[in-house]
Motif scaffolding. Sequence first.
Motif, mmCIF file in Angstrom:
data_model
loop_
_atom_site.group_PDB
_atom_site.id
_atom_site.type_symbol
_atom_site.label_atom_id
_atom_site.label_comp_id
_atom_site.label_asym_id
_atom_site.label_seq_id
_atom_site.Cartn_x
_atom_site.Cartn_y
_atom_site.Cartn_z
ATOM 1 N N THR A 4 47.765 48.858 16.911
ATOM 2 C CA THR A 4 46.635 48.177 16.281
ATOM 3 C C THR A 4 46.001 47.219 17.264
ATOM 4 O OG1 THR A 4 47.939 46.315 15.469
ATOM 5 C CG2 THR A 4 47.861 48.293 14.078
ATOM 6 N N ILE A 5 44.855 46.685 16.878
ATOM 7 C CA ILE A 5 44.163 45.728 17.738
ATOM 8 C C ILE A 5 45.006 44.457 17.915
ATOM 9 C CG2 ILE A 5 42.848 44.619 15.873
ATOM 10 C CD1 ILE A 5 40.456 44.533 17.850
ATOM 11 N N LYS A 6 45.837 44.142 16.889
ATOM 12 C CA LYS A 6 46.716 42.977 17.001
ATOM 13 C C LYS A 6 47.795 43.208 18.052
ATOM 14 C CE LYS A 6 46.140 41.315 12.245
ATOM 15 N NZ LYS A 6 46.812 41.057 10.941
ATOM 16 N N ASP A 7 48.289 44.465 18.137
ATOM 17 C CA ASP A 7 49.287 44.808 19.155
ATOM 18 C C ASP A 7 48.694 44.646 20.556
ATOM 19 O OD1 ASP A 7 51.133 45.502 17.180
ATOM 20 O OD2 ASP A 7 50.387 47.575 17.100
ATOM 21 N N VAL A 8 47.450 45.072 20.715
ATOM 22 C CA VAL A 8 46.770 44.947 22.007
ATOM 23 C C VAL A 8 46.606 43.476 22.383
ATOM 24 C CG1 VAL A 8 44.616 45.392 23.270
ATOM 25 C CG2 VAL A 8 45.547 47.137 21.740
ATOM 26 N N ALA A 9 46.178 42.674 21.417
ATOM 27 C CA ALA A 9 45.977 41.242 21.664
ATOM 28 C C ALA A 9 47.288 40.569 22.069
ATOM 29 C CB ALA A 9 45.399 40.591 20.414
ATOM 30 N N LEU A 11 50.040 41.976 23.473
ATOM 31 C CA LEU A 11 50.471 42.402 24.806
ATOM 32 C C LEU A 11 49.613 41.781 25.905
ATOM 33 C CD1 LEU A 11 52.327 44.168 26.539
ATOM 34 C CD2 LEU A 11 50.723 46.064 26.195
ATOM 35 N N ALA A 12 48.310 41.662 25.643
ATOM 36 C CA ALA A 12 47.397 41.108 26.651
ATOM 37 C C ALA A 12 47.428 39.590 26.682
ATOM 38 C CB ALA A 12 45.977 41.591 26.376
ATOM 39 N N GLY A 13 48.037 38.974 25.644
ATOM 40 C CA GLY A 13 48.105 37.520 25.597
ATOM 41 C C GLY A 13 46.772 36.875 25.293
ATOM 42 N N VAL A 14 45.976 37.544 24.482
ATOM 43 C CA VAL A 14 44.649 37.020 24.107
ATOM 44 C C VAL A 14 44.480 37.128 22.594
ATOM 45 C CG1 VAL A 14 43.598 37.670 26.321
ATOM 46 C CG2 VAL A 14 43.517 39.263 24.388
ATOM 47 N N SER A 15 43.384 36.614 22.095
ATOM 48 C CA SER A 15 43.114 36.695 20.661
ATOM 49 C C SER A 15 42.535 38.061 20.297
ATOM 50 C CB SER A 15 42.131 35.596 20.246
ATOM 51 O OG SER A 15 40.856 35.850 20.825
ATOM 52 N N VAL A 16 42.594 38.377 19.005
ATOM 53 C CA VAL A 16 41.998 39.615 18.506
ATOM 54 C C VAL A 16 40.494 39.615 18.772
ATOM 55 C CG1 VAL A 16 41.449 40.905 16.403
ATOM 56 C CG2 VAL A 16 43.759 40.045 16.750
ATOM 57 N N ALA A 17 39.870 38.451 18.648
ATOM 58 C CA ALA A 17 38.427 38.327 18.893
ATOM 59 C C ALA A 17 38.084 38.689 20.333
ATOM 60 C CB ALA A 17 37.958 36.913 18.584
ATOM 61 N N THR A 18 38.960 38.313 21.272
ATOM 62 C CA THR A 18 38.712 38.639 22.684
ATOM 63 C C THR A 18 38.814 40.150 22.907
ATOM 64 O OG1 THR A 18 39.555 36.500 23.434
ATOM 65 C CG2 THR A 18 39.516 38.270 25.057
ATOM 66 N N VAL A 19 39.801 40.787 22.285
ATOM 67 C CA VAL A 19 39.926 42.247 22.393
ATOM 68 C C VAL A 19 38.663 42.904 21.861
ATOM 69 C CG1 VAL A 19 41.206 44.292 21.657
ATOM 70 C CG2 VAL A 19 42.429 42.184 22.205
ATOM 71 N N SER A 20 38.170 42.409 20.735
ATOM 72 C CA SER A 20 36.958 42.956 20.125
ATOM 73 C C SER A 20 35.769 42.814 21.070
ATOM 74 C CB SER A 20 36.668 42.240 18.805
ATOM 75 O OG SER A 20 35.511 42.763 18.200
ATOM 76 N N ARG A 21 35.704 41.662 21.755
ATOM 77 C CA ARG A 21 34.578 41.462 22.689
ATOM 78 C C ARG A 21 34.665 42.427 23.866
ATOM 79 N NH1 ARG A 21 35.017 35.926 21.061
ATOM 80 N NH2 ARG A 21 36.603 35.470 22.639
ATOM 81 N N VAL A 22 35.880 42.707 24.324
ATOM 82 C CA VAL A 22 36.048 43.672 25.423
ATOM 83 C C VAL A 22 35.622 45.061 24.967
ATOM 84 C CG1 VAL A 22 37.740 44.840 26.894
ATOM 85 C CG2 VAL A 22 37.886 42.363 26.551
ATOM 86 N N TYR A 39 44.287 47.143 30.248
ATOM 87 C CA TYR A 39 45.635 47.580 30.620
ATOM 88 C C TYR A 39 46.498 47.716 29.372
ATOM 89 C CZ TYR A 39 50.353 47.539 32.519
ATOM 90 O OH TYR A 39 51.666 47.861 32.790
ATOM 91 N N ALA A 40 46.378 46.736 28.468
ATOM 92 C CA ALA A 40 47.146 46.766 27.217
ATOM 93 C C ALA A 40 46.729 47.952 26.343
ATOM 94 C CB ALA A 40 46.944 45.448 26.460
ATOM 95 N N ILE A 41 45.425 48.229 26.315
ATOM 96 C CA ILE A 41 44.903 49.366 25.540
ATOM 97 C C ILE A 41 45.491 50.678 26.058
ATOM 98 C CG2 ILE A 41 42.819 50.748 25.076
ATOM 99 C CD1 ILE A 41 41.267 48.081 24.941
ATOM 100 N N ASP A 42 45.481 50.827 27.395
ATOM 101 C CA ASP A 42 46.013 52.059 28.003
ATOM 102 C C ASP A 42 47.517 52.178 27.793
ATOM 103 O OD1 ASP A 42 43.498 52.719 28.871
ATOM 104 O OD2 ASP A 42 43.758 51.870 30.876
ATOM 105 N N SER A 43 48.225 51.057 27.938
ATOM 106 C CA SER A 43 49.686 51.075 27.816
ATOM 107 C C SER A 43 50.138 51.454 26.408
ATOM 108 C CB SER A 43 50.261 49.697 28.176
ATOM 109 O OG SER A 43 49.957 49.359 29.513
ATOM 110 N N LEU A 44 49.412 50.937 25.428
ATOM 111 C CA LEU A 44 49.786 51.191 24.025
ATOM 112 C C LEU A 44 49.161 52.465 23.458
ATOM 113 C CD1 LEU A 44 49.404 47.538 22.689
ATOM 114 C CD2 LEU A 44 51.554 48.780 23.034
ATOM 115 N N GLY A 45 48.210 53.042 24.216
ATOM 116 C CA GLY A 45 47.512 54.231 23.714
ATOM 117 C C GLY A 45 46.649 53.900 22.510
ATOM 118 N N TYR A 46 46.080 52.680 22.515
ATOM 119 C CA TYR A 46 45.279 52.229 21.367
ATOM 120 C C TYR A 46 43.961 52.981 21.299
ATOM 121 C CZ TYR A 46 42.283 49.191 18.547
ATOM 122 O OH TYR A 46 41.407 48.705 17.609
#
Length: 250
Positions: A4-9, A11-22, A39-46
């Motif tokens: 999920t987007i929360k898993d990505v956030a 692993l990347a050490g950022v907020s969900v809002a930051t993932v959304s902006r990326v 990198y977190a997106i690729d690692s988790l296969g999100y």
Amino acid sequence: MNATIKDVAKLAGVSVATVSRVLNSSASVSEDTAKQVNYAIDSLGYKPNFLGRNLRKCQTYVILAIIPSTEQTYYSEILHGMQNKASEFGYDILMSTSHSHEETELRLLNMLENRTVDAAILMGTKLNAEKLNEISEKANIALCCEHVEGANILSVGIDNEKASYDAINYFIKKGHKNIAMVSTDVRSSSSVLRENGYFKALAENNIEFKPEYLYQGSYDYQNGGYALEGFYKLEEKPTAIFAVSDLIAV
């Protein structure tokens, strides 16, 4: 389970809002942070739910192109050009065929209302100016190839009268005076304007128009054959023939 987007956030050490902006390619995210998130997106296969995101943004990045028929091969070139330009802006072209039925056009244009597409381009339409203007007040639509008199929307096409005028003048310069034209009984703007160019060229060169040299039928492939059969039966046969479409000319 799918990431999920929360898993990505996390692993990347950022907020969900930051993932959304990326994911939305926002300029407010630094290059280093974007690299961490990707990198977190690729690692988790999100895999982001782009459909849900697009609906929330009321934007699908899809443009509907409605063609009247698949028989006219030149539409493929136009669609190719549309896709090339659309892709530069991150859009895709969705093509559908109306078969020149007004009801089908209206059903397809409902995709604008239910937000399945962001805009629509009609390449030849059965809708009148009043209906087109009504739709354009609520949605993004444009015309291509065929203009509708009185429609206050973007129309892209060529100068059909000038094109026909030039073609007939070419025949005249080659020494032809018995020039026939294969047009259509579908009174589209392009057919009418091309007939006008034909009449204008004949008149300016003092060549008498002969009604038997103007054949009006359908846009179908067979129409060219029917026209030729009629011309062959004439006592004074034409020596040059101008057709309003490639399909008829073939």
